[in-house]
Design an enzyme around this catalytic site. Structure first.
Site, PDB file in Angstrom:
ATOM      1  N   ASN A   7      -9.287   0.765  11.684  1.00 33.89           N
ATOM      2  CA  ASN A   7      -8.458   1.129  10.552  1.00 33.89           C
ATOM      3  C   ASN A   7      -6.771   0.941  11.251  1.00 33.89           C
ATOM      4  OD1 ASN A   7      -7.282   2.593   8.539  1.00 33.89           O
ATOM      5  ND2 ASN A   7      -9.214   3.383   8.340  1.00 33.89           N
ATOM      6  N   ASP A   8      -6.312  -0.250  10.500  1.00 31.39           N
ATOM      7  CA  ASP A   8      -4.879  -0.298  10.775  1.00 31.39           C
ATOM      8  C   ASP A   8      -4.114   0.693  10.336  1.00 31.39           C
ATOM      9  OD1 ASP A   8      -4.610  -3.347  12.138  1.00 31.39           O
ATOM     10  OD2 ASP A   8      -5.135  -4.033  10.362  1.00 31.39           O
ATOM     11  N   CYS A   9      -4.962   1.597   9.190  1.00 32.84           N
ATOM     12  CA  CYS A   9      -3.706   2.215   8.581  1.00 32.84           C
ATOM     13  C   CYS A   9      -3.546   3.902   9.397  1.00 32.84           C
ATOM     14  CB  CYS A   9      -4.082   2.657   7.427  1.00 32.84           C
ATOM     15  SG  CYS A   9      -3.735   0.963   6.244  1.00 32.84           S
TER      16      CYS A   9
END
Ligand code: BGC
Ligand code: NOJ
Length: 816
Positions: free
Chosen positions: A486-488
């Site tokens: 989850n890049d965020c």
């Protein structure tokens, strides 16, 4: 509501009206030359790199959304009426509009004033050019005098610079017109040795290369003056906006059909043979001319089209199924496999949602994409693995992306995503299981592309594992770094600067923020690594991996379990993310899917509980949401995830990539019904009837469907270039249908839903074609109880490899 239909026999999606909810696109090209094309002929082309070698211009985020394309105009020279057979850009009301998106080609056609026109667009295999075959039929009972125009707007190569650097660009555009061919040669006079060309199979009545001369001042592509008047100006661009426009006159007798071909191509000359005569400014056309001539002759398009179709047939033949479920069949047999090939080719570069000027090839993304295409093109998967591994850092860490032209890693979109290296282990594992090519492990591969640093690929995998082990936090769980899958989820940065990218904002490693997701991924990857090591005769490494996996499981048991589900992470403050005590972000899907896939919680009921919690808290009729409740306020300490409005993207959207992990987890628990139920919720084909809500193409997966918290709940975005493609393919073929490549053979271990009957699967595997029939009565769920190959019963459910490859094996399996 539908906007078209599947033609399963032709392997086409047939769009029956031009005003689809969004432009519905397709891809042209399979090796070096690519293009995107919408159902109204919008799109652009590039050579290898969508940013640096852009051939044609496209206006993103335009009104209408999709402007700039492979536009063709027809004009009735008697009435002066004109139109575009693809509706855009003229938008004249048409009869019989139809767009057929097929595998690597698109056909758009319609009828207007009893003139039928159909354009076939394709890129011939192995070439750096595209062909547009315009087939015009006079359906009148009187002769027709027509004008036909084929047009392109050239991009000055670097698409980013092209869209911004006007003080220079308005002065550099150059073209050359010779033998009826328009050459775009901006910057060829200096350091470029490539140019674009645009040709027509018919002698021209005129041409234009300066945009304003063609469109007329203050006019757009929707009503060009040259078309309105029926005459081009034969303009030669100097600066401003170079275009290519060919005007052809056609006199068609009643009932007559004619084919006219327009061709657009990219060509590179040797650096020391650019000009003819040398020293002149004229392009040396001696190498390109025969190529142009070859594709303009009669029958060349038909031949290229046939080769393209054969190419796709042979790729797809590797795996074909007949399950009785039309959605599963058409996705697996055609569209999902096709999308996997497109993600292989394009990574995340060019789509309606990816501008082509942003991201290069993602390290994590490309490794995961490989899971979906390795069976079709193992040789290219091998090359991809070696390219990816060569960007790995000596620490075992990875650049988050690399550029396809240079194949070098860079940190333009950030570094320090601590899950990255582990995906390489999964990709190599998948490659080995598919091919048995142990030799790849011995290939010398550099670190960070630095020559002299080569080690066998095997050591890259060891360093990947080591990277996680060297970076664990207070609970013994892996440190998350900048973020994980989850890049965020940016737990180590607290950007407060408006507009700053969360992916590149400064971040500080304090050795506290941990990821339960990476823990699950590690257990999975370490299991794969143990198998790889054992087969390579490295018992020590295999043991080390097993021991490490066991202690990681223990860390998850002790600190990753929340009571009813797996936690997601720990913040820098030590607070748990994805815990029942939180007001928002109480439960996340990623660790539920990944931990169960890794086998955590299978013995003690926690896996069942975790998946039960997914069903209770995260599942919607449109798919499984990323987390709940969505974050309603921005929190710098959690990062980009809280920057999105609730229900979109990583903030509680239905992030489709994760759904197949839950499907796989469900099959591991024996729940075929649940797995297929989830599969169909996000399956584009199964959502075709709600296209007005879904809005994206019904033939390919989208990255995201808006979650329950969003006003547009159920609306899809970011179609095409997403890891959703590969993971759905893996989930449905390897886990639901259960035909799974393993190191020692092909496993037949289906988990079919009760209401399915017999299933047939044809799978080419290590040179043998396995024709598999799974016998199952409707109403039955269960596992394979017995199995035979060519009439001989075999124990278990692993199909051993035949002594001699190349033949066929008839497999019968009974599920009871
Ligand atoms: C998106 C992510 C994506 C990331 C890539 C973010 O803005 O929300 O989905 O992975 O950018 O850099
Ligand atoms: C899209 C990115 O391409 C992928 O790498 C990432 O895992 C997901 N977004 C989730 O953030």
């Amino acid at each position: 509501m539908r906007f078209g239909r599947f033609d399963d026999d032709a392997r086409e999606y047939v769009i029956s009206r031009p005003d689809t909810p969004l432009p519905w696109i397709n891809y042209l090209g399979s090796e070096d030359y690519f293009g995107i094309i919408s159902n109204t002929a919008g799109g652009y082309s590039f050579y290898r790199d969508a940013r640096l070698r852009r051939l044609t211009r496209y206006r993103y985020n335009n009104a209408p959304l999709d402007l700039g394309g492979r536009y063709v105009y027809l004009r009735d020279d008697e009435s002066g009426q004109y139109w575009s057979p693809s509706w855009q850009p003229v938008q004249r009301e048409l009869e019989d509009y139809q767009c057929r998106h097929g595998l690597g080609y698109t056909v758009i056609g319609s009828r207007f004033a009893r003139i039928r026109a159909e354009v076939l667009y394709l890129v011939p295999l192995g070439e750096t050019l595209e062909l547009w075959r315009v087939r015009v039929t006079n359906e009148r009972d009187t002769p027709a005098s027509l004008s036909l125009y084929g047009t392109v707007e050239f991009c000055l190569w670097d698409a980013n610079d092209d869209a911004t650097n006007f003080q220079r660009n308005y002065s550099i555009g150059e073209v050359e017109v010779a033998d009826g061919v328009i050459y775009h040669k901006t910057e060829y006079r200096e350091r470029r040795d490539h140019f674009a060309w645009f040709a027509s199979s018919e002698p021209g009545a005129g041409f234009d290369t300066q945009r304003d001369a063609f469109t007329g001042p203050y006019r757009g592509w929707d009503r060009p003056l040259a078309v309105e008047r029926g005459a081009c100006a034969n303009s030669i661009a100097s600066g401003w906006q170079p275009i290519g426009a060919h005007h052809v006159r056609l006199a068609l007798s009643p009932g007559e059909t004619r084919d006219i071909v327009f061709a657009l191509g990219y060509w590179e000359n040797p650096a020391d043979a650019k000009f003819d005569p040398p020293g002149s400014p004229a392009i040396d056309r001696r190498q390109v001319a025969p190529v142009i001539a070859r594709y303009l002759r009669d029958g060349a398009v038909a031949e290229a089209f046939q080769q393209l179709r054969d190419h796709w047939r042979s790729l797809l033949e590797t795996l074909q199924v007949d399950t009785g479920n039309e959605h599963v069949d058409r996705m697996v047999n055609t569209w999902n496999a096709y999308q996997c090939m497109v993600t292989f080719n394009l990574s995340r570069s060019a789509s309606l949602f990816e501008s082509g000027i942003g991201r290069g090839m993602g390290f994590r993304d490309s490794n995961q994409d490989l899971l979906g295409f390795v069976h079709m093109i193992p040789g290219r998967a091998r090359d991809r693995i070696l390219d990816l591994a060569a960007t790995q850092l000596p620490t075992g860490g990875a650049y988050h992306q690399y550029q396809p032209l240079t194949k070098r890693g860079n940190d333009a979109v950030g570094t320090g995503f601590n899950d990255d290296p582990l995906w390489l282990v999964l990709a190599v594992g998948a490659y080995l299981k598919e091919t048995g090519d142990q030799g790849i492990l011995e290939e010398p591969v550099a670190y960070d592309n630095a020559s002299g640093t080569e080690t066998p690929l095997y050591e890259h995998l060891q360093r990947s594992i080591e990277y996680t082990l060297q970076r664990t936090g207070p609970h013994g769980l892996p440190l998350i770094g900048r973020a994980d899958w989850n890049d965020c989820l940016n737990l180590n940065s607290d950007s407060e600067t408006p507009g700053e990218s969360f992916q590149t904002a400064p971040y500080r490693e304090t050795g506290v923020a941990e990821s339960v997701f990476i823990a699950g991924l590690f257990v999975l990857a370490a299991g794969d690594m143990a198998q790889i090591a054992a087969r390579r005769g490295d018992a020590g490494e295999a043991d080390r991996c097993r021991v490490a996996a066991t202690s990681m499981r223990r860390a998850v048991d002790e600190h990753g379990w929340d009571g009813d589900w797996f936690r997601r992470a720990y913040e820098r403050t030590g607070a748990a993310v994805g815990s029942a005590g939180n007001a928002e972000g109480r439960i996340f899907v990623e660790p539920q899917g990944m931990c169960v896939m890794a086998g955590i919680g299978l013995e003690d009921g926690r896996a069942e509980r975790a998946l039960g919690a997914v069903r209770e808290h995260l599942a919607t009729p449109h798919g499984i949401m990323l987390h709940q409740p969505a974050y309603t306020r921005f929190r710098a300490g959690l990062g980009e995830i809280t920057s999105y409005p609730p229900g979109y993207k990583e903030n509680g959207g239905i992030f489709c990539h994760t759904n197949p992990w839950v499907m796989i987890a469900e099959t591991i628990l024996g729940h075929g019904d649940a797995a297929v139920d989830y599969y169909l919720r996000t399956c584009p084909s199964a959502r075709e009837t709600i296209s007005e809500l879904h809005r994206c193409e019904p033939y390919v997966h989208a990255q995201m469907i808006a979650g329950r918290d969003a006003p547009s709940y159920g609306e899809a975005k970011n179609s095409w270039l997403t890891g959703t493609a590969a993971w759905n393919f893996v989930a449905v073929t390897q886990w639901i249908l259960g035909v799974r490549p393993e190191h020692d053979g092909l496993r037949i271990d289906p988990r079919l839903p009760a209401d399915w009957g017999d299933v047939r699967v044809t799978r080419k595997f290590r040179g043998t074609t396995f024709r598999i029939r799974i016998h199952k009565a409707q109403g039955v769920t269960g596992n394979v109880t017995h199995l035979s190959v060519d009439g001989h019963a075999i124990p278990g459910n692993l199909m051993p490899l035949p002594a001699v490859a190349g033949g066929e094996a008839a497999v019968e399996a009974w599920v009871e």
